[in-house]
Design a protein around this motif. Sequence first.
Motif, PDB file in Angstrom:
ATOM      1  N   LYS A  75       0.862  -1.196   0.000  1.00  0.00           N
ATOM      2  CA  LYS A  75       0.000   0.000   0.000  1.00  0.00           C
ATOM      3  C   LYS A  75       0.888   1.232   0.000  1.00  0.00           C
ATOM      4  N   LEU A  76       0.376   2.333  -0.505  1.00  0.00           N
ATOM      5  CA  LEU A  76       1.214   3.540  -0.584  1.00  0.00           C
ATOM      6  C   LEU A  76       1.089   4.433   0.642  1.00  0.00           C
ATOM      7  N   PHE A  77      -0.128   4.444   1.209  1.00  0.00           N
ATOM      8  CA  PHE A  77      -0.308   5.312   2.381  1.00  0.00           C
ATOM      9  C   PHE A  77      -1.449   4.806   3.255  1.00  0.00           C
ATOM     10  N   LYS A  78      -1.510   5.314   4.460  1.00  0.00           N
ATOM     11  CA  LYS A  78      -2.530   4.889   5.414  1.00  0.00           C
ATOM     12  C   LYS A  78      -2.568   5.884   6.563  1.00  0.00           C
ATOM     13  N   LYS A  79      -3.761   6.094   7.115  1.00  0.00           N
ATOM     14  CA  LYS A  79      -3.859   6.967   8.292  1.00  0.00           C
ATOM     15  C   LYS A  79      -4.199   6.097   9.501  1.00  0.00           C
ATOM     16  N   ILE A  80      -3.465   6.265  10.592  1.00  0.00           N
ATOM     17  CA  ILE A  80      -3.778   5.494  11.795  1.00  0.00           C
ATOM     18  C   ILE A  80      -3.977   6.436  12.987  1.00  0.00           C
ATOM     19  N   GLU A  81      -4.765   5.966  13.958  1.00  0.00           N
ATOM     20  CA  GLU A  81      -5.010   6.799  15.142  1.00  0.00           C
ATOM     21  C   GLU A  81      -4.767   6.002  16.415  1.00  0.00           C
ATOM     22  N   PHE A  82      -4.309   6.683  17.420  1.00  0.00           N
ATOM     23  CA  PHE A  82      -4.129   6.049  18.727  1.00  0.00           C
ATOM     24  C   PHE A  82      -4.862   6.855  19.779  1.00  0.00           C
ATOM     25  N   LYS A  83      -5.613   6.145  20.610  1.00  0.00           N
ATOM     26  CA  LYS A  83      -6.339   6.832  21.685  1.00  0.00           C
ATOM     27  C   LYS A  83      -5.818   6.374  23.029  1.00  0.00           C
ATOM     28  N   VAL A  84      -6.282   7.051  24.052  1.00  0.00           N
ATOM     29  CA  VAL A  84      -5.862   6.688  25.401  1.00  0.00           C
ATOM     30  C   VAL A  84      -6.275   5.249  25.711  1.00  0.00           C
ATOM     31  N   SER A  85      -5.337   4.538  26.318  1.00  0.00           N
ATOM     32  CA  SER A  85      -5.590   3.138  26.618  1.00  0.00           C
ATOM     33  C   SER A  85      -6.263   2.991  27.970  1.00  0.00           C
ATOM     34  N   ASN A  86      -7.362   2.224  28.002  1.00  0.00           N
ATOM     35  CA  ASN A  86      -8.034   1.960  29.273  1.00  0.00           C
ATOM     36  C   ASN A  86      -7.518   0.677  29.923  1.00  0.00           C
ATOM     37  N   GLU A  87      -6.804  -0.078  29.134  1.00  0.00           N
ATOM     38  CA  GLU A  87      -6.297  -1.370  29.625  1.00  0.00           C
ATOM     39  C   GLU A  87      -5.005  -1.164  30.422  1.00  0.00           C
ATOM     40  N   SER A  88      -4.256  -2.239  30.570  1.00  0.00           N
ATOM     41  CA  SER A  88      -3.022  -2.140  31.350  1.00  0.00           C
ATOM     42  C   SER A  88      -2.010  -1.264  30.626  1.00  0.00           C
ATOM     43  N   ALA A  89      -0.995  -0.854  31.357  1.00  0.00           N
ATOM     44  CA  ALA A  89       0.008   0.044  30.807  1.00  0.00           C
ATOM     45  C   ALA A  89       0.772  -0.581  29.640  1.00  0.00           C
ATOM     46  N   TRP A  90       0.702  -1.904  29.553  1.00  0.00           N
ATOM     47  CA  TRP A  90       1.443  -2.581  28.478  1.00  0.00           C
ATOM     48  C   TRP A  90       0.720  -2.507  27.145  1.00  0.00           C
ATOM     49  N   GLU A  91      -0.566  -2.214  27.244  1.00  0.00           N
ATOM     50  CA  GLU A  91      -1.374  -2.076  26.032  1.00  0.00           C
ATOM     51  C   GLU A  91      -0.856  -0.866  25.229  1.00  0.00           C
ATOM     52  N   ILE A  92      -0.935  -0.974  23.908  1.00  0.00           N
ATOM     53  CA  ILE A  92      -0.531   0.175  23.103  1.00  0.00           C
ATOM     54  C   ILE A  92      -1.511   1.318  23.311  1.00  0.00           C
ATOM     55  N   GLY A  93      -0.996   2.462  23.554  1.00  0.00           N
ATOM     56  CA  GLY A  93      -1.850   3.627  23.727  1.00  0.00           C
ATOM     57  C   GLY A  93      -1.061   4.696  24.421  1.00  0.00           C
ATOM     58  N   LEU A  94      -1.619   5.866  24.522  1.00  0.00           N
ATOM     59  CA  LEU A  94      -0.887   6.963  25.136  1.00  0.00           C
ATOM     60  C   LEU A  94      -1.263   7.074  26.604  1.00  0.00           C
ATOM     61  N   ALA A  95      -0.319   6.787  27.474  1.00  0.00           N
ATOM     62  CA  ALA A  95      -0.561   6.819  28.902  1.00  0.00           C
ATOM     63  C   ALA A  95      -0.888   8.238  29.374  1.00  0.00           C
ATOM     64  N   CYS A  96      -0.501   9.220  28.570  1.00  0.00           N
ATOM     65  CA  CYS A  96      -0.698  10.615  28.957  1.00  0.00           C
ATOM     66  C   CYS A  96      -2.137  11.068  28.751  1.00  0.00           C
ATOM     67  N   GLY A  97      -2.951  10.241  28.130  1.00  0.00           N
ATOM     68  CA  GLY A  97      -4.346  10.612  27.923  1.00  0.00           C
ATOM     69  C   GLY A  97      -4.590  11.366  26.639  1.00  0.00           C
ATOM     70  N   GLY A  98      -3.592  11.433  25.798  1.00  0.00           N
ATOM     71  CA  GLY A  98      -3.767  12.147  24.531  1.00  0.00           C
ATOM     72  C   GLY A  98      -4.223  11.232  23.418  1.00  0.00           C
ATOM     73  N   GLU A  99      -4.470  11.834  22.279  1.00  0.00           N
ATOM     74  CA  GLU A  99      -4.802  11.074  21.078  1.00  0.00           C
ATOM     75  C   GLU A  99      -3.980  11.643  19.927  1.00  0.00           C
ATOM     76  N   ILE A 100      -3.520  10.762  19.050  1.00  0.00           N
ATOM     77  CA  ILE A 100      -2.802  11.274  17.879  1.00  0.00           C
ATOM     78  C   ILE A 100      -3.225  10.539  16.611  1.00  0.00           C
ATOM     79  N   ALA A 101      -3.141  11.268  15.506  1.00  0.00           N
ATOM     80  CA  ALA A 101      -3.351  10.661  14.193  1.00  0.00           C
ATOM     81  C   ALA A 101      -2.034  10.736  13.447  1.00  0.00           C
ATOM     82  N   ILE A 102      -1.681   9.632  12.794  1.00  0.00           N
ATOM     83  CA  ILE A 102      -0.393   9.548  12.102  1.00  0.00           C
ATOM     84  C   ILE A 102      -0.629   9.139  10.651  1.00  0.00           C
TER      85      ILE A 102
END
Lengths: 226, 109
Positions: free
Chosen positions: B76-103
């Motif tokens: 694929k040539l491109f893709k947009k992904i987003e990450f939100k705050v994780s409610n699960e354990s700290a090991w789960e992928i997500g931003l512990a700081c409570g932020g959200e980002i789109a990449i």
Amino acid sequence: MKQELLKEIIKKKENKVEFAIITNLENGESCIFEKKKPVDKNFEKHIEKINFYFDKKKNGIIEETNIFIETYIRPIKVIIVGAVHIAQYLVDFAKSLNFEISIIDPRGYFASEQRFPGIKIINKWPKEAFKEISTNSQTALIALTHDPKIDDPALQYAIKNKFFYIGALGSKKTHENRCKRLKEANIKDEDIKKIFGPIGIKLGGRSAPEIALSIISQLVSEVYKK
Amino acid sequence: MKNSFDEKILNEANDWKNAKQKVVLATVIQTWGSSPRAVGSRMIVNENGDFSGSVSGGCVETAVVRECVNLIKEKKLFKKIEFKVSNESAWEIGLACGGEIAIFLEEIK
């Protein structure tokens, strides 16, 4: 993004051109945007908004579009007077912080290419040297020789040309004497007060890299105050 | 005033391309709340999962590397992904700081 575009971006950065990269997030196409130059057809529709973001130096997705804009501004110019030991560390810090450095020192044995590889060195007295650098209110001066013959003319030039940051190395006593000399040279008190002297924030260290760190920290904090 | 604190990631991307590697460029295009890196922050990833630069403070880089390697695999040539705050354990992928980002991910061709 095509590698050709990537190469063009790198070249523009090296040439210190102000530009932006605009990317259509829907189809992945991107191109370079420059003020007053024709824009790629795919982006023509949004030219007004792109210009607006560009003028504000904003990065982000342009409202109500699928266009991402990233603006590149010219690096801040920092002129160091005195190719001394501290300057060698300042140059290292300034590189990671992307400041554009020029060094002025009439003493050839200090200001050698070997001591400062890849840095613009002007081997002349400040008065002559400033003819070779374009400066403005976004320029900073760091005077490090604590030799009045070299530092003072540079400080006067920086004051007259309203540099946003002017700092001079030397003890409190040295700085007091410096202020007196500048007063005698008819520099206004309010302008003399703007000089950071003794230069740098208080860190406590006295080694060359520590002094360089204290100077660069002060400089960065002043960038964000203006 | 603003300074252009350039991290030379694009220069590195060009070097990697010249060394015949496949390179995906990941750029932070949007942030909400407190996110560690500003819009425009970048990282690059090659087909082996080697990476340079950052898009967060280390919180989501692992997942971004995986996404980038997949982008190359899936051609694929491109893709947009987003990450939100994780409610699960700290090991789960997500931003512990409570932020959200789109990449935005895009392969350099």
